[in-house]
Design an enzyme around this catalytic site. Sequence first.
Site, PDB file in Angstrom:
ATOM      1  CG  HIS A   1     -18.614  11.866   6.221  1.00  0.00           C
ATOM      2  ND1 HIS A   1     -19.161  13.003   6.322  1.00  0.00           N
ATOM      3  CD2 HIS A   1     -17.186  12.327   5.949  1.00  0.00           C
ATOM      4  CE1 HIS A   1     -18.397  13.905   5.686  1.00  0.00           C
ATOM      5  NE2 HIS A   1     -17.498  14.037   6.293  1.00  0.00           N
TER       6      HIS A   1
ATOM      7  CG  HIS B   1     -15.751   8.433   5.660  1.00  0.00           C
ATOM      8  ND1 HIS B   1     -15.281   8.147   4.412  1.00  0.00           N
ATOM      9  CD2 HIS B   1     -15.321   8.797   6.570  1.00  0.00           C
ATOM     10  CE1 HIS B   1     -14.028   9.524   4.448  1.00  0.00           C
ATOM     11  NE2 HIS B   1     -14.248   9.865   5.864  1.00  0.00           N
TER      12      HIS B   1
ATOM     13  CD  GLU C   1     -17.149  16.143   9.873  1.00  0.00           C
ATOM     14  OE1 GLU C   1     -16.168  16.277  11.492  1.00  0.00           O
ATOM     15  OE2 GLU C   1     -16.756  15.161   9.354  1.00  0.00           O
TER      16      GLU C   1
ATOM     17  NE  ARG D   1     -16.313  12.894   9.657  1.00  0.00           N
ATOM     18  CZ  ARG D   1     -15.030  12.313   8.348  1.00  0.00           C
ATOM     19  NH1 ARG D   1     -14.716  11.384   8.759  1.00  0.00           N
ATOM     20  NH2 ARG D   1     -14.223  13.487   8.361  1.00  0.00           N
TER      21      ARG D   1
ATOM     22  CG  PHE E   1     -13.071  19.319  10.817  1.00  0.00           C
ATOM     23  CD1 PHE E   1     -12.473  19.748   9.502  1.00  0.00           C
ATOM     24  CD2 PHE E   1     -13.200  17.846  10.017  1.00  0.00           C
ATOM     25  CE1 PHE E   1     -12.557  19.982   8.476  1.00  0.00           C
ATOM     26  CE2 PHE E   1     -13.311  17.410   9.103  1.00  0.00           C
ATOM     27  CZ  PHE E   1     -12.551  18.334   7.736  1.00  0.00           C
TER      28      PHE E   1
ATOM     29  N   GLY F   1       0.768  -1.412  -0.028  1.00  0.00           N
ATOM     30  CA  GLY F   1      -0.456  -0.013   0.175  1.00  0.00           C
ATOM     31  C   GLY F   1       0.920   1.169   0.269  1.00  0.00           C
TER      32      GLY F   1
ATOM     33  CG  LEU G   1      -5.781  12.773   6.512  1.00  0.00           C
ATOM     34  CD1 LEU G   1      -6.153  14.478   5.975  1.00  0.00           C
ATOM     35  CD2 LEU G   1      -4.928  12.212   5.244  1.00  0.00           C
TER      36      LEU G   1
END
Length: 596
Positions: free
Chosen positions: A238, A369, A251, A282, A116, A12, A417
């Site tokens: 999501h 999501h 978002e 969410r 967020f 990956g 992330l």
Amino acid sequence: MNYHKFDAVIIGAGGAGLMAALYASKSANVAVVSKLYPTRSHTGAAQGGIGAALGNLEEDHWEWHAFDTVKGGDYLVDQDAADIMCKDAVDIVLELEHMGLPFDRTADGKISQRPFGGHTNNVTKQPVRRAAHAADRTGHMILQTLYQQCIKQDVQFFDEYQFMDLLISEGRVAGIVAYHIDSGELHVFHAKAVFFATGGWGRLWNITSNAHSLTGDAPAVLLRKGYPLEDMEFFQFHPTGIYKMGILITEGVRGEGGVLINGKGERFMLKYAPTIKDLASRDVISRAIYLEIAEGRGVNGQDYVYLDVRPEVVNKYLAEDGKTNPDGSPRRITAADIEKKLPDIADFCRTYLDVDPIKQPMPIQPTAHYAMGGIPTDVDGRILVDASNTPLPGGFAAGEVACVSVHGANRLGTNSLVDLVVFGKRGGIAMAEYCNQVELPPLPENPTAGVQAELAQLMANTQGVPAAKLRKAMQEVMMMNVGVFRTDQLLSEALEKVRELRKQFAHVYVSDRGKRFNTDLLETWELHNMLDLAEVTVLAALNRTESRGGHARDDYPQRDDVNWLKHSFIWQDGDNYRFGYKPVTIGRYQPQARVY
């Protein structure tokens, strides 16, 4: 046999894989094997920001970030892991900046941050600006930056190689078998360690933000080899996917002031999260949307609502909420702000919906999501083979494919992330240390035999049902029965249907008989993986008789900390499955009701 030898092989080339490669390559010989060209990896789809308590625009602390992570995950988060992630996030965002990542800037040159969902000032309980962003292309910028750094570090890439099997010898990892998509030939990568960074499996559902390639290959292979998966019942929907398409609307739109509006023109999140409103976590917002639709308040009686970022609408609500800028002036948004801060979102809506978000509200619905569960790991990326934290020697994983667990029952926005870069780095360092301490294990006898037999079986049928038909049926039943709301009846029906599809898979027909770029064959093999993961997802959801985070059961509507404050492990044993459990690591934050 096509043979390659490395200290470590990373499967990956998204954010976690590239971060691991970057750090492992400093002291080990590393190869990255990817079914895609690296910069097409799904990290590039992440839009709105990466969470870090930099405090550039207002007071913030990593401990606040950790609490929001634990609370957002409905207290199924391992708090030692959350502390590491949120503390390390501050330094790693600055490190990304020094690598050349072009973050947006404040007027005084600092990294800009936006609010967020679920991120709060723990004192006032109001939203806090914690998401560092590069317009609405933050994941894309991370991917490009890390790939350039890996090229600089002379990391060797094998692009368009499909991972097919994990090789085990003398009780430890010995490498992988991969299928070269261009030639149709099998390649053996002999290695001391293997690092999985293959992402999620959102393609189990038919409305998803996930790319076509996210089919859960690594966890399915490990499951079939007798290793457990953790917390597979928890999959996040999501709240703001483009209606019928599932393409994500970040978002960050709500972080900039966007509001959710039902078919009656009402800002409905005032009912469900009166303090934090449209920036609740969410799972809370996804359920609110479904409840509005179920009670007849969808737009024009349809199964969607609006996300509204029109300046005249947003500014009205910003004024009502008393929102201000860091200098105390009233917070406002203009059409130019939308074009500058959300350019990709504006383009998506104009391209796919023929909707101009500056002039029209955007039709949205929840979209499959993110996987909170996956391959069990510790905080250094080591794969765990049981609930007692026994590591698989030479096995590592990070990112969405792994379960540390920092997301618990529901991941906060931006934390994917953070997870990628923090645990990708830690895992890469730990893997290099492991490789420098051990000798290369011998390969098992005839290492490609299992994959050859599997592919031959898929090609054996001269007629039958196409994989696409089975995949569509699986995706439809998962969307209808294993979505935002679940019951014993819905899940039992899904289990029966998935098991019937698995039986039909024995008669699947691959129409392409060629070798080069045989996507029909590879997608059929991927369907095998998805069917296995669909079954364990349904079984795990049936087994957990409570509602928590992204797992909401109408027949068990309450969270049950007495019986279910624990991680679930599932093993495949032939045609049967068995469960085990692992306690949640509790730290500073005792479980309490989530209030938004």
